[in-house]
Design an enzyme around this catalytic site. Structure first.
Site, PDB file in Angstrom:
ATOM      1  CG  LEU A  14      -2.022  -0.990   1.290  1.00 23.96           C
ATOM      2  CD1 LEU A  14      -2.669  -1.011   2.670  1.00 23.96           C
ATOM      3  CD2 LEU A  14      -3.071  -0.652   0.234  1.00 23.96           C
ATOM      4  N   GLY A  15       2.005   1.158   0.620  1.00 13.88           N
ATOM      5  CA  GLY A  15       2.871   2.334   0.675  1.00 13.88           C
ATOM      6  C   GLY A  15       4.146   2.012   1.422  1.00 13.88           C
ATOM      7  N   GLY A  17       7.234   3.961   3.808  1.00 15.03           N
ATOM      8  CA  GLY A  17       7.628   5.179   4.501  1.00 15.03           C
ATOM      9  C   GLY A  17       8.966   4.973   5.155  1.00 15.03           C
ATOM     10  CB  ALA A  18      10.889   7.250   7.294  1.00 11.42           C
ATOM     11  N   GLY A  20       8.631   1.897   7.563  1.00  5.79           N
ATOM     12  CA  GLY A  20       8.374   0.529   7.135  1.00  5.79           C
ATOM     13  C   GLY A  20       7.541   0.468   5.878  1.00  5.79           C
ATOM     14  CB  THR A  21       6.967  -2.156   3.548  1.00  6.27           C
ATOM     15  OG1 THR A  21       8.328  -1.831   3.300  1.00  6.27           O
ATOM     16  CG2 THR A  21       6.244  -2.360   2.233  1.00  6.27           C
ATOM     17  CB  VAL A  22       1.748   0.152   4.766  1.00  4.63           C
ATOM     18  CG1 VAL A  22       0.346  -0.183   5.265  1.00  4.63           C
ATOM     19  CG2 VAL A  22       2.444   1.093   5.739  1.00  4.63           C
ATOM     20  CE  LYS A  39       4.411   2.581   9.722  1.00  2.16           C
ATOM     21  NZ  LYS A  39       3.963   3.915  10.085  1.00  2.16           N
ATOM     22  CG  ASP A 136       4.538  13.435  10.465  1.00  2.95           C
ATOM     23  OD1 ASP A 136       4.866  14.456   9.815  1.00  2.95           O
ATOM     24  OD2 ASP A 136       4.828  12.289  10.094  1.00  2.95           O
TER      25      ASP A 136
HETATM   26  N1  LIG Z   1      -4.456   1.961   7.070  1.00  5.78           N
HETATM   27  C1  LIG Z   1      -3.986   2.188   5.842  1.00  5.78           C
HETATM   28  N2  LIG Z   1      -4.755   1.963   4.767  1.00  5.78           N
HETATM   29  C2  LIG Z   1      -4.303   2.206   3.514  1.00  5.78           C
HETATM   30  N3  LIG Z   1      -3.061   2.664   3.244  1.00  5.78           N
HETATM   31  C3  LIG Z   1      -2.239   2.898   4.287  1.00  5.78           C
HETATM   32  C4  LIG Z   1      -2.641   2.679   5.631  1.00  5.78           C
HETATM   33  N4  LIG Z   1      -1.619   3.002   6.440  1.00  5.78           N
HETATM   34  C5  LIG Z   1      -0.634   3.422   5.655  1.00  5.78           C
HETATM   35  N5  LIG Z   1      -0.976   3.353   4.352  1.00  5.78           N
HETATM   36  C6  LIG Z   1      -0.158   3.728   3.187  1.00  5.78           C
HETATM   37  O1  LIG Z   1       1.197   3.460   3.472  1.00  5.78           O
HETATM   38  C7  LIG Z   1       1.969   4.667   3.420  1.00  5.78           C
HETATM   39  C8  LIG Z   1       3.046   4.623   4.491  1.00  5.78           C
HETATM   40  O2  LIG Z   1       2.398   4.554   5.747  1.00  5.78           O
HETATM   41  P1  LIG Z   1       2.914   5.375   6.987  1.00  5.78           P
HETATM   42  O3  LIG Z   1       2.895   6.843   6.664  1.00  5.78           O
HETATM   43  O4  LIG Z   1       2.181   4.947   8.206  1.00  5.78           O
HETATM   44  O5  LIG Z   1       4.406   4.838   7.045  1.00  5.78           O
HETATM   45  P2  LIG Z   1       5.678   5.498   7.626  1.00  5.78           P
HETATM   46  O6  LIG Z   1       6.810   4.559   7.394  1.00  5.78           O
HETATM   47  O7  LIG Z   1       5.456   5.865   9.063  1.00  5.78           O
HETATM   48  O8  LIG Z   1       5.800   6.799   6.735  1.00  5.78           O
HETATM   49  P3  LIG Z   1       6.619   8.094   7.045  1.00  5.78           P
HETATM   50  O9  LIG Z   1       7.821   8.069   6.181  1.00  5.78           O
HETATM   51  O10 LIG Z   1       5.670   9.225   6.683  1.00  5.78           O
HETATM   52  O11 LIG Z   1       6.927   8.025   8.505  1.00  5.78           O
HETATM   53  C9  LIG Z   1       0.971   5.782   3.577  1.00  5.78           C
HETATM   54  O12 LIG Z   1       1.401   6.962   2.955  1.00  5.78           O
HETATM   55  C10 LIG Z   1      -0.274   5.210   2.914  1.00  5.78           C
HETATM   56  O13 LIG Z   1      -0.185   5.406   1.516  1.00  5.78           O
END
Ligand SMILES: Nc1ncnc2c1ncn2[C@@H]1O[C@H](COP(=O)(O)OP(=O)(O)OP(=O)(O)O)[C@@H](O)[C@H]1O
Length: 403
Positions: A14-15, A17-18, A20-22, A39, A136
């Site tokens: 799904l995405g 980020g810094a 992890g991978t979701v 996540k 954030d």
């Molecule tokens: N509950 C969810 N449902 C759908 N997509 C999600 C969900 N949670 C996260 N994502 C997707 O995954 C991406 C990364 O999630 P998230 O921002 O929580 O990760 P992160 O590693 O903390 O990112 P960052 O670099 O902003 O800290 C989000 O931008 C979103 O596109």
């Protein structure tokens, strides 16, 4: 709840980020199988940020405390020697940034702004009531649920501001690390988490900016101080975190900050929803931060209104004069822009201005069907293959790793 990773099939990324991978996953341990966002944080990743382990665990602990319609709940978690994984409800509607870009003129109507702000304020009020400052808030972290309501995501930068007790005194200046832009943001947003004051980073630039400040800043400071916010005494944090265009003046100055940083970020977000751009963006980070410290938001092309008044009050440079500083969320809710909003009945009365397209929602059904048919992949295998790609790598997983 302990998640059994043997029962979990990942369907797509799904995405990233810094932290992890979701993944979108189907969990067959429930009957019927349930779909959620998982996540996953790799404990030994070579790209791991300093302090990432602690922040991943912190995010899980924050999620476990949340119970609010516009905040995610922790469905469960799992830990192996290599991974820490946690599950939250899947939001199929994308995020507020993507939604804004999908609009023909790239800006939201006043009614839509009011809708999203009320839900975000309601979520922030809940976080603050738990003593958690979010730190954030930005459109990318406002996800859209299937029913069009919002969910804030990403709590690794959040922080507990304990009520004043014995104020700890520790402060160790160190070189300022800037997180490289590892995330595939749709725009060039870099999250920043400096340990302490950013002044080393700014050099001369910050001095110029400082000379333009209205309120004098003490040069000598402890790591924590306290002040009264609402009825409670809270400590302030001095860590330098946030997302470039959203950081508040007090964070840029390294003055120490508390809940008012979230109200500042709400002001930036409101401005961006109304004008299609953030108010202080410069040609580079130094200029952006100088603008944050010195420039007033410009309300070009809009008559002065309750909306511009709200933005101006949220973007007060001096946090003690900012809307929400003294009276918390209740003070923000009482602004005339929200007159008529039934804060206790948001879910029942407020109709979301946008709903995720039906095809996006049908994805849930399709995903469950494909998981039942044995499709998908094991998240542990996904990371193993990322580390040691083999020629026999499964075709579907291979495609996903290139995502
Ligand atoms: N509950 C969810 N449902 C759908 N997509 C999600 C969900 N949670 C996260 N994502 C997707 O995954 C991406 C990364 O999630 P998230 O921002 O929580 O990760 P992160 O590693 O903390 O990112 P960052 O670099 O902003 O800290 C989000 O931008 C979103 O596109």
């Amino acid at each position: 709840m302990e998640i059994d990773l043997d029962k979990v099939r990942a369907l797509r990324v799904l995405g990233r980020g810094a932290m992890g991978t979701v993944f979108l996953v189907a969990d067959s341990s429930a009957s019927p199988a349930s779909l959620y966002a998982l996540k996953v944080f790799e404990k030994h990743s070579p790209n791991k940020k300093p302090d990432a382990d602690r922040r991943a665990r912190w995010e899980v602990s924050v999620l476990s405390r949340l119970s609010h319609p516009y905040l995610p709940c922790l469905i469960g978690s799992a830990e192996t020697s290599e991974l820490l994984a946690w599950a939250v409800p899947f939001c199929p509607g994308g995020d507020l940034n993507t939604l804004r870009y999908s609009l023909s003129d790239g800006v939201f109507s006043t009614a839509a702004i009011r809708f999203y702000l009320t839900e975000i304020i309601s979520a922030l009020a809940h976080l603050h009531s738990l003593g958690i400052v979010y730190r954030d808030l930005k459109p990318e972290n406002v996800l859209i649920q299937a029913d069009g309501h919002v969910t804030l995501t990403d709590f690794d930068l959040s922080r507990n501001l304990p009520k004043k007790q014995n104020v700890p005194q520790f402060y160790s200046p160190r070189t300022i690390p800037v997180e490289p832009a590892s995330k595939q943001h749709r725009r060039n947003f870099t999250r920043i988490f400096f340990g302490n004051s950013p002044s080393e980073y700014f050099g001369e630039q910050i001095k110029k900016a400082k000379s333009a400040r209205v309120s004098p800043v003490s040069k000598k400071r402890p790591s924590f101080t306290s002040h009264s916010s609402g009825n409670d005494m809270y400590e302030r944090s001095f860590s330098f975190v946030g997302t470039e265009e959203y950081v508040s003046p007090e964070v840029v100055r390294g003055d120490g900050h508390e809940f008012a940083v979230d109200w500042w970020a709400l002001g930036v977000l409101t401005y961006e929803m109304a004008y299609g751009k953030t108010p202080f963006k410069g040609r580079n980070r130094k200029e952006t931060f100088r603008n944050v410290l010195t420039r007033q938001p410009e309300f070009v092309g809009r008559r002065r209104s309750e909306l511009t008044d709200l933005i101006g009050k949220l973007l007060a440079k001096d946090p003690s004069k900012r809307l929400g500083f003294a009276g918390g969320a209740e003070e923000v809710k009482a602004h005339p822009f929200f007159s008529g909003v039934k804060w206790d009945l948001l879910d029942e009365i407020m109709r979301p201005p946008y709903l995720p397209p039906i095809e996006d929602l049908e994805e849930e059904t399709a995903a469950l069907e494909s998981a039942a048919a044995g499709e998908g992949f094991d998240v542990r295998e996904y990371f193993r293959q990322l580390r040691e790609p083999s020629p026999a790598m499964d075709q579907s997983t291979s495609a996903l790793t290139e995502f």
